[in-house]
Design a protein around this motif. Sequence first.
Motif, PDB file in Angstrom:
ATOM      1  N   GLY A   1       7.470  12.475   6.578  1.00 15.50           N
ATOM      2  CA  GLY A   1       6.747  13.738   6.659  1.00 15.50           C
ATOM      3  C   GLY A   1       6.803  14.436   8.005  1.00 15.50           C
ATOM      4  N   TYR A   2       7.200  13.756   9.054  1.00 16.30           N
ATOM      5  CA  TYR A   2       7.323  14.397  10.365  1.00 16.30           C
ATOM      6  C   TYR A   2       8.661  15.122  10.411  1.00 16.30           C
ATOM      7  N   LYS A   3       8.610  16.444  10.266  1.00  9.89           N
ATOM      8  CA  LYS A   3       9.833  17.236  10.131  1.00  9.89           C
ATOM      9  C   LYS A   3       9.832  18.408  11.099  1.00  9.89           C
ATOM     10  N   GLY A   4      10.979  19.075  11.160  1.00  7.97           N
ATOM     11  CA  GLY A   4      11.101  20.283  11.972  1.00  7.97           C
ATOM     12  C   GLY A   4      10.820  20.017  13.432  1.00  7.97           C
ATOM     13  N   GLU A   5      10.015  20.877  14.045  1.00  7.40           N
ATOM     14  CA  GLU A   5       9.757  20.758  15.476  1.00  7.40           C
ATOM     15  C   GLU A   5       8.980  19.487  15.838  1.00  7.40           C
TER      16      GLU A   5
ATOM     17  N   GLY B   1       0.798  -1.207   0.000  1.00 10.51           N
ATOM     18  CA  GLY B   1       0.000   0.000   0.000  1.00 10.51           C
ATOM     19  C   GLY B   1       0.832   1.258   0.000  1.00 10.51           C
ATOM     20  N   ILE B   2       0.168   2.340  -0.349  1.00  7.68           N
ATOM     21  CA  ILE B   2       0.779   3.657  -0.300  1.00  7.68           C
ATOM     22  C   ILE B   2      -0.309   4.637   0.143  1.00  7.68           C
ATOM     23  N   ALA B   3       0.052   5.487   1.088  1.00  7.89           N
ATOM     24  CA  ALA B   3      -0.913   6.440   1.634  1.00  7.89           C
ATOM     25  C   ALA B   3      -0.330   7.846   1.610  1.00  7.89           C
ATOM     26  N   PHE B   4      -1.179   8.793   1.288  1.00  6.26           N
ATOM     27  CA  PHE B   4      -0.846  10.217   1.352  1.00  6.26           C
ATOM     28  C   PHE B   4      -1.823  10.846   2.335  1.00  6.26           C
ATOM     29  N   PHE B   5      -1.326  11.627   3.274  1.00  4.60           N
ATOM     30  CA  PHE B   5      -2.181  12.194   4.306  1.00  4.60           C
ATOM     31  C   PHE B   5      -1.494  13.390   4.958  1.00  4.60           C
ATOM     32  N   ASP B   6      -2.266  14.146   5.719  1.00  5.71           N
ATOM     33  CA  ASP B   6      -1.707  15.197   6.567  1.00  5.71           C
ATOM     34  C   ASP B   6      -1.529  14.589   7.949  1.00  5.71           C
ATOM     35  N   ASN B   7      -0.312  14.677   8.504  1.00  9.34           N
ATOM     36  CA  ASN B   7      -0.080  14.071   9.809  1.00  9.34           C
ATOM     37  C   ASN B   7      -0.759  14.869  10.924  1.00  9.34           C
ATOM     38  N   SER B   8      -0.544  14.457  12.156  1.00  3.90           N
ATOM     39  CA  SER B   8      -1.210  15.086  13.304  1.00  3.90           C
ATOM     40  C   SER B   8      -0.926  16.573  13.428  1.00  3.90           C
ATOM     41  N   PHE B   9       0.094  17.047  12.742  1.00  2.00           N
ATOM     42  CA  PHE B   9       0.487  18.454  12.841  1.00  2.00           C
ATOM     43  C   PHE B   9       0.321  19.181  11.504  1.00  2.00           C
ATOM     44  N   GLY B  10      -0.479  18.595  10.619  1.00  2.60           N
ATOM     45  CA  GLY B  10      -0.812  19.239   9.356  1.00  2.60           C
ATOM     46  C   GLY B  10       0.259  19.165   8.284  1.00  2.60           C
ATOM     47  N   GLN B  11       1.303  18.368   8.503  1.00  2.00           N
ATOM     48  CA  GLN B  11       2.372  18.252   7.514  1.00  2.00           C
ATOM     49  C   GLN B  11       2.029  17.172   6.481  1.00  2.00           C
ATOM     50  N   PRO B  12       2.236  17.435   5.188  1.00  2.00           N
ATOM     51  CA  PRO B  12       2.025  16.393   4.180  1.00  2.00           C
ATOM     52  C   PRO B  12       2.934  15.198   4.469  1.00  2.00           C
ATOM     53  N   SER B  13       2.346  14.004   4.486  1.00  2.00           N
ATOM     54  CA  SER B  13       3.093  12.804   4.854  1.00  2.00           C
ATOM     55  C   SER B  13       2.725  11.648   3.940  1.00  2.00           C
ATOM     56  N   GLN B  14       3.575  10.615   3.943  1.00  2.00           N
ATOM     57  CA  GLN B  14       3.378   9.428   3.123  1.00  2.00           C
ATOM     58  C   GLN B  14       3.721   8.201   3.955  1.00  2.00           C
ATOM     59  N   TYR B  15       3.080   7.090   3.618  1.00  2.00           N
ATOM     60  CA  TYR B  15       3.361   5.802   4.243  1.00  2.00           C
ATOM     61  C   TYR B  15       3.371   4.765   3.127  1.00  2.00           C
ATOM     62  N   VAL B  16       4.506   4.085   2.945  1.00  2.00           N
ATOM     63  CA  VAL B  16       4.668   3.024   1.948  1.00  2.00           C
ATOM     64  C   VAL B  16       4.872   1.734   2.740  1.00  2.00           C
ATOM     65  N   TYR B  17       4.096   0.688   2.424  1.00  2.00           N
ATOM     66  CA  TYR B  17       4.095  -0.463   3.312  1.00  2.00           C
ATOM     67  C   TYR B  17       3.728  -1.767   2.622  1.00  2.00           C
ATOM     68  N   GLY B  18       4.029  -2.834   3.328  1.00  2.00           N
ATOM     69  CA  GLY B  18       3.556  -4.166   3.002  1.00  2.00           C
ATOM     70  C   GLY B  18       2.751  -4.651   4.190  1.00  2.00           C
ATOM     71  N   GLY B  19       1.962  -5.686   3.983  1.00  2.00           N
ATOM     72  CA  GLY B  19       1.169  -6.145   5.111  1.00  2.00           C
ATOM     73  C   GLY B  19       0.527  -7.493   4.896  1.00  2.00           C
ATOM     74  N   LYS B  20      -0.209  -7.888   5.914  1.00  2.00           N
ATOM     75  CA  LYS B  20      -0.918  -9.164   5.911  1.00  2.00           C
ATOM     76  C   LYS B  20      -2.335  -8.928   6.421  1.00  2.00           C
TER      77      LYS B  20
END
Length: 163
Positions: free
Chosen positions: A111-115, A70-89
């Motif tokens: 995507g979790y950057k800066g502060e 899978g691949i996900a695009f989202f805004d993280n808990s602090f509003g920063q554009p983020s991505q998650y690339v993964y495998g799973g079961k």
Amino acid sequence: VRKVLLLLAFGAAATGVAAAEGDASPQADDARWLFQTSAYTRHYHFDPRHNNHQHLLNLERWSAVGNGLGIAFFDNSFGQPSQYVYGGKLWRPVDSAPLVHLKLTAGLISGYKGEYQDKIPYNRNGTAPAIVPSVGISGRRFSTEVVLLWNAGAMVTVGVYLN
């Protein structure tokens, strides 16, 4: 550019999984594509900086034997554009309730950057390993899940199978 590279990597990996499964799955055509979005997010601990609107766009490919990418695009808990690339079961552990599933994914989150770079463990240059469990219900066309975001919160997703 980063999103394009992630999509190309996902496409190549999905093709590789399909080829590697070969005769292991009942039929190659049994692979399913699932598109999901976030419907509700709740953080366990209040912080006025928290964003509860992730704008999740998630694409997954699941084989007939429950292996996925899978691949996900989202805004993280602090509003920063983020991505998650993964495998799973994905498992369907209850014979009497075949629509219920458990899912465990693992991959890299970026995507979790800066502060906020210390808000996820092992973050190096904005990228960290992640493991994401969920429980859901899925039928022929639709899916919904409760995704556990470890000590941060939980998210409810809704999705539609594209094939």
